[in-house]
Design a protein around this motif. Structure first.
Motif, PDB file in Angstrom:
ATOM      1  N   ALA A 190       0.817  -1.215   0.000  1.00  0.00           N
ATOM      2  CA  ALA A 190       0.000   0.000   0.000  1.00  0.00           C
ATOM      3  C   ALA A 190       0.850   1.264   0.000  1.00  0.00           C
ATOM      4  CB  ALA A 190      -0.939  -0.005   1.199  1.00  0.00           C
ATOM      5  N   ASP A 191       2.011   1.232   0.673  1.00  0.00           N
ATOM      6  CA  ASP A 191       2.824   2.447   0.772  1.00  0.00           C
ATOM      7  C   ASP A 191       3.590   2.762  -0.506  1.00  0.00           C
ATOM      8  OD1 ASP A 191       4.635   0.401   0.860  1.00  0.00           O
ATOM      9  OD2 ASP A 191       5.597   1.013   2.739  1.00  0.00           O
ATOM     10  N   SER A 192       3.473   1.898  -1.516  1.00  0.00           N
ATOM     11  CA  SER A 192       4.154   2.130  -2.801  1.00  0.00           C
ATOM     12  C   SER A 192       3.270   2.866  -3.796  1.00  0.00           C
ATOM     13  CB  SER A 192       4.578   0.795  -3.411  1.00  0.00           C
ATOM     14  OG  SER A 192       3.436   0.049  -3.833  1.00  0.00           O
ATOM     15  N   ARG A 193       2.072   3.178  -3.425  1.00  0.00           N
ATOM     16  CA  ARG A 193       1.090   3.737  -4.358  1.00  0.00           C
ATOM     17  C   ARG A 193       1.581   5.028  -4.994  1.00  0.00           C
ATOM     18  NH1 ARG A 193      -5.188   5.153  -2.694  1.00  0.00           N
ATOM     19  NH2 ARG A 193      -5.914   5.812  -4.784  1.00  0.00           N
ATOM     20  N   ARG A 194       1.380   5.134  -6.288  1.00  0.00           N
ATOM     21  CA  ARG A 194       1.665   6.380  -6.992  1.00  0.00           C
ATOM     22  C   ARG A 194       0.675   6.538  -8.130  1.00  0.00           C
ATOM     23  NH1 ARG A 194       4.876   6.545 -11.815  1.00  0.00           N
ATOM     24  NH2 ARG A 194       5.230   4.461 -12.668  1.00  0.00           N
ATOM     25  N   THR A 195       0.403   7.777  -8.499  1.00  0.00           N
ATOM     26  CA  THR A 195      -0.486   8.072  -9.610  1.00  0.00           C
ATOM     27  C   THR A 195       0.328   8.148 -10.897  1.00  0.00           C
ATOM     28  OG1 THR A 195      -2.103   9.224  -8.244  1.00  0.00           O
ATOM     29  CG2 THR A 195      -2.077   9.768 -10.585  1.00  0.00           C
ATOM     30  N   VAL A 196      -0.116   7.402 -11.893  1.00  0.00           N
ATOM     31  CA  VAL A 196       0.580   7.332 -13.170  1.00  0.00           C
ATOM     32  C   VAL A 196       0.020   8.354 -14.157  1.00  0.00           C
ATOM     33  CG1 VAL A 196       1.122   5.846 -15.151  1.00  0.00           C
ATOM     34  CG2 VAL A 196       1.127   4.887 -12.824  1.00  0.00           C
ATOM     35  N   LEU A 197      -1.304   8.460 -14.246  1.00  0.00           N
ATOM     36  CA  LEU A 197      -1.926   9.318 -15.264  1.00  0.00           C
ATOM     37  C   LEU A 197      -3.298   9.741 -14.790  1.00  0.00           C
ATOM     38  CD1 LEU A 197      -1.865   8.787 -19.086  1.00  0.00           C
ATOM     39  CD2 LEU A 197      -4.080   9.030 -17.966  1.00  0.00           C
ATOM     40  N   THR A 198      -3.677  10.962 -15.111  1.00  0.00           N
ATOM     41  CA  THR A 198      -5.036  11.446 -14.841  1.00  0.00           C
ATOM     42  C   THR A 198      -5.601  12.111 -16.087  1.00  0.00           C
ATOM     43  OG1 THR A 198      -4.289  13.597 -14.020  1.00  0.00           O
ATOM     44  CG2 THR A 198      -4.568  11.836 -12.387  1.00  0.00           C
ATOM     45  N   GLN A 199      -6.931  12.105 -16.178  1.00  0.00           N
ATOM     46  CA  GLN A 199      -7.610  12.773 -17.284  1.00  0.00           C
ATOM     47  C   GLN A 199      -8.933  13.338 -16.775  1.00  0.00           C
ATOM     48  OE1 GLN A 199      -7.061  13.569 -20.635  1.00  0.00           O
ATOM     49  NE2 GLN A 199      -9.015  14.631 -20.338  1.00  0.00           N
ATOM     50  N   THR A 200      -9.092  14.654 -16.883  1.00  0.00           N
ATOM     51  CA  THR A 200     -10.342  15.295 -16.488  1.00  0.00           C
ATOM     52  C   THR A 200     -11.477  14.829 -17.397  1.00  0.00           C
ATOM     53  OG1 THR A 200      -9.141  17.239 -15.719  1.00  0.00           O
ATOM     54  CG2 THR A 200     -11.494  17.510 -16.156  1.00  0.00           C
ATOM     55  N   GLN A 201     -12.612  14.539 -16.785  1.00  0.00           N
ATOM     56  CA  GLN A 201     -13.783  14.112 -17.531  1.00  0.00           C
ATOM     57  C   GLN A 201     -14.840  15.221 -17.497  1.00  0.00           C
ATOM     58  OE1 GLN A 201     -14.264  11.445 -19.325  1.00  0.00           O
ATOM     59  NE2 GLN A 201     -12.559  10.124 -18.721  1.00  0.00           N
ATOM     60  N   PRO A 202     -15.265  15.737 -18.642  1.00  0.00           N
ATOM     61  CA  PRO A 202     -16.231  16.836 -18.655  1.00  0.00           C
ATOM     62  C   PRO A 202     -17.643  16.441 -18.256  1.00  0.00           C
ATOM     63  CG  PRO A 202     -15.713  16.152 -20.895  1.00  0.00           C
ATOM     64  CD  PRO A 202     -14.778  15.409 -19.994  1.00  0.00           C
ATOM     65  N   TYR A 203     -17.980  15.144 -18.398  1.00  0.00           N
ATOM     66  CA  TYR A 203     -19.303  14.659 -18.036  1.00  0.00           C
ATOM     67  C   TYR A 203     -19.161  13.367 -17.232  1.00  0.00           C
ATOM     68  CZ  TYR A 203     -20.848  17.901 -21.697  1.00  0.00           C
ATOM     69  OH  TYR A 203     -21.066  19.018 -22.463  1.00  0.00           O
ATOM     70  N   GLU A 204     -20.289  12.887 -16.692  1.00  0.00           N
ATOM     71  CA  GLU A 204     -20.265  11.697 -15.843  1.00  0.00           C
ATOM     72  C   GLU A 204     -20.272  10.395 -16.626  1.00  0.00           C
ATOM     73  OE1 GLU A 204     -23.587  11.940 -13.236  1.00  0.00           O
ATOM     74  OE2 GLU A 204     -22.707  13.471 -11.957  1.00  0.00           O
ATOM     75  N   ASN A 205     -20.516  10.458 -17.917  1.00  0.00           N
ATOM     76  CA  ASN A 205     -20.623   9.223 -18.684  1.00  0.00           C
ATOM     77  C   ASN A 205     -19.485   9.098 -19.697  1.00  0.00           C
ATOM     78  OD1 ASN A 205     -21.685  11.347 -20.216  1.00  0.00           O
ATOM     79  ND2 ASN A 205     -23.183  10.061 -21.253  1.00  0.00           N
ATOM     80  N   HIS A 206     -19.379   7.916 -20.292  1.00  0.00           N
ATOM     81  CA  HIS A 206     -18.355   7.605 -21.284  1.00  0.00           C
ATOM     82  C   HIS A 206     -16.945   7.743 -20.696  1.00  0.00           C
ATOM     83  CE1 HIS A 206     -21.355   8.900 -24.683  1.00  0.00           C
ATOM     84  NE2 HIS A 206     -21.882   8.072 -23.806  1.00  0.00           N
ATOM     85  N   ASN A 207     -16.773   7.261 -19.488  1.00  0.00           N
ATOM     86  CA  ASN A 207     -15.447   7.309 -18.868  1.00  0.00           C
ATOM     87  C   ASN A 207     -14.502   6.247 -19.430  1.00  0.00           C
ATOM     88  OD1 ASN A 207     -16.545   8.159 -15.449  1.00  0.00           O
ATOM     89  ND2 ASN A 207     -16.581   9.318 -17.348  1.00  0.00           N
ATOM     90  N   GLY A 208     -15.055   5.190 -20.055  1.00  0.00           N
ATOM     91  CA  GLY A 208     -14.187   4.075 -20.444  1.00  0.00           C
ATOM     92  C   GLY A 208     -13.604   3.480 -19.175  1.00  0.00           C
ATOM     93  N   GLY A 209     -12.282   3.445 -19.092  1.00  0.00           N
ATOM     94  CA  GLY A 209     -11.643   3.030 -17.859  1.00  0.00           C
ATOM     95  C   GLY A 209     -10.988   1.675 -17.866  1.00  0.00           C
ATOM     96  N   ASP A 210     -11.110   0.922 -18.957  1.00  0.00           N
ATOM     97  CA  ASP A 210     -10.456  -0.383 -19.007  1.00  0.00           C
ATOM     98  C   ASP A 210      -8.951  -0.208 -19.172  1.00  0.00           C
ATOM     99  OD1 ASP A 210     -10.410  -3.112 -18.853  1.00  0.00           O
ATOM    100  OD2 ASP A 210     -11.101  -3.467 -20.908  1.00  0.00           O
ATOM    101  N   ILE A 211      -8.170  -1.105 -18.573  1.00  0.00           N
ATOM    102  CA  ILE A 211      -6.717  -1.085 -18.704  1.00  0.00           C
ATOM    103  C   ILE A 211      -6.216  -2.511 -18.901  1.00  0.00           C
ATOM    104  CG2 ILE A 211      -6.260   1.073 -17.462  1.00  0.00           C
ATOM    105  CD1 ILE A 211      -5.802  -0.558 -14.922  1.00  0.00           C
ATOM    106  N   LYS A 212      -5.217  -2.655 -19.750  1.00  0.00           N
ATOM    107  CA  LYS A 212      -4.604  -3.959 -20.014  1.00  0.00           C
ATOM    108  C   LYS A 212      -3.142  -3.754 -20.371  1.00  0.00           C
ATOM    109  CE  LYS A 212      -8.398  -6.723 -20.266  1.00  0.00           C
ATOM    110  NZ  LYS A 212      -9.412  -5.715 -19.943  1.00  0.00           N
ATOM    111  N   PHE A 213      -2.309  -4.711 -20.008  1.00  0.00           N
ATOM    112  CA  PHE A 213      -0.960  -4.747 -20.543  1.00  0.00           C
ATOM    113  C   PHE A 213      -0.968  -5.571 -21.818  1.00  0.00           C
ATOM    114  CE2 PHE A 213       0.299  -3.006 -16.567  1.00  0.00           C
ATOM    115  CZ  PHE A 213       1.499  -2.357 -16.833  1.00  0.00           C
ATOM    116  N   GLY A 214      -0.348  -5.027 -22.856  1.00  0.00           N
ATOM    117  CA  GLY A 214      -0.264  -5.737 -24.116  1.00  0.00           C
ATOM    118  C   GLY A 214       0.870  -6.742 -24.122  1.00  0.00           C
ATOM    119  N   PRO A 215       0.930  -7.561 -25.152  1.00  0.00           N
ATOM    120  CA  PRO A 215       2.045  -8.500 -25.283  1.00  0.00           C
ATOM    121  C   PRO A 215       3.399  -7.806 -25.347  1.00  0.00           C
ATOM    122  CG  PRO A 215       0.276  -9.023 -26.830  1.00  0.00           C
ATOM    123  CD  PRO A 215      -0.050  -7.688 -26.239  1.00  0.00           C
TER     124      PRO A 215
END
Length: 379
Positions: free
Chosen positions: A135-160
């Motif tokens: 828990a003490d290693s937590r860091r923020t990698v990226l942020t993006q302001t969202q203008p509305y409450e919908n269409h946030n997406g949010g899925d993340i995956k590591f590629g090959p």
């Protein structure tokens, strides 16, 4: 899509919106033939509190994200107590909450994708030691302001390739009022590709498609997406598949080969699937979906899945499985060289399907927002 249970209680309003019904691969070509469906069953293995996403974890585990902000580990003993709780840092208003989780390819780091209390999309990283979050290693990698409450997406995956891919919707409202889908100067309406271990807070892979374009964001891998709620990489081929939620008429599944150099334009908001949207003109570089379906059936919001690469159901090998939040039927596509050559209805219904999860052996689980976590088994 509205996030809800099968009861009348409304849990949230995730307007991932639009359609289902079996449809054509392209509007002006014959539909791919139906194929014999594999004989499968859904086996409920656990119940969670509004599960939204999951990832294969160390030692054969599956890590499950619950929308309100908790992460729990599924193993042979069932679903354990939360190993992470950020419920005080997120909200389930609109399409918000804990929306995605991922491990890097060595299980050294765990990543979460969530919207903070102001609605800002946030990707955080935790170190992992001996299968446990530090828990003490937590860091923020990226942020993006969202203008509305919908269409946030949010899925993340590591590629090959070992890089982190991040899906963001177009920013919300309806019809992409800010023009984000076709604009390269914003991260909204995009699939991103970054190297979180290569810099602080991250590095840009040198071969990202727009790194030499001063008018484009270097993080962008592909664009023209409305709400790419769930995407995946074929663990057998490395091909990329994206379930992009439609506006009002068409749901689409986009495909890119493993050797893609990125830069694909999937058309939104000039196009919805293969169809001009509100009088839009098809971009010259439009990459049409590999599959689309209309809303003449019960569907309203595509939930992208995975190509099945497990051993338990040989007849299912190589089929891309997907569903729809409102319809719930699990369906399959056979895709060869970027064309759908067969489609099937597997005859099972997962309820309000919001996600699929692939475990370390290639077996697949179906998550329903109402709580059920079901494994796809041979019947």
């Amino acid at each position: 899509m509205k996030f809800r249970t099968r009861s009348s209680a409304i849990i949230g309003t995730i307007c991932l919106a639009t359609s289902l019904a079996f449809a054509t691969a392209y509007a002006d070509e014959p539909a791919a033939p139906s194929q014999a469906a594999a004989d499968v069953a859904l086996t409920e293995v656990a119940t969670a509190q509004n599960p939204t996403a999951g990832a294969a974890g160390p030692d054969g585990t599956v890590w499950i994200a619950e929308r309100a902000g908790t992460v729990r580990v599924l193993d042979d003993r069932g679903l354990g107590e939360p190993v992470l709780d950020i419920s005080s840092e997120t909200t389930t208003d609109g399409e918000r909450g804990l929306l995605g989780v991922a491990f890097d390819n060595e299980f050294d780091h765990f990543y979460i994708s969530y919207t903070d209390l102001e609605g800002t999309s946030t990707i955080d990283e935790f170190a992992v030691q001996y299968g446990a979050i530090q828990a003490d290693s937590r860091r923020t990698v990226l942020t993006q302001t969202q203008p509305y409450e919908n269409h946030n997406g949010g899925d993340i995956k590591f590629g090959p390739d070992g890089y982190l891919y991040i899906a963001f919707g177009d920013g919300g409202s309806g019809g992409d009022p800010q023009g984000n889908g076709q604009s390269l100067d914003t991260l909204l309406g995009k699939l991103l590709r970054i190297d979180p271990s290569g810099g602080e807070p991250y590095a840009i892979p040198a071969d990202n498609p727009f790194v030499d374009d001063p008018d484009a964001k270097d993080e962008i891998w592909s664009y023209g997406l409305r709400n790419p709620w769930r995407f995946s990489f074929d663990s057998g081929t490395g091909d990329l598949l994206i379930g992009d939620v439609g506006q009002s008429d068409w749901e689409e599944i986009d495909w890119a080969p493993a050797d893609s150099e990125g830069g694909e334009n999937y058309g939104w908001a000039s196009m919805e699937g293969t169809h001009p949207f509100r009088g839009g003109t098809e971009p010259a570089n439009h990459v049409p979906p590999v599959h689309e379906y209309d809303r003449t059936g019960l569907g309203c919001s595509v939930t992208g899945g995975y190509v099945y690469r497990g051993d338990a159901i040989p007849d299912l090998q190589g089929q891309y499985l997907y569903s729809d939040y409102c319809d719930g039927t699990v369906r399959g596509l056979t895709i060869e060289n970027g064309e759908v050559t067969g489609r099937s209805d597997l005859g099972v219904n997962g309820g309000e399907v919001v996600s699929f999860v692939e475990d370390g052996d290639g077996e697949l689980y179906v998550l329903a927002l109402g709580g059920s976590i079901s494994r796809i088994d041979p019947a």
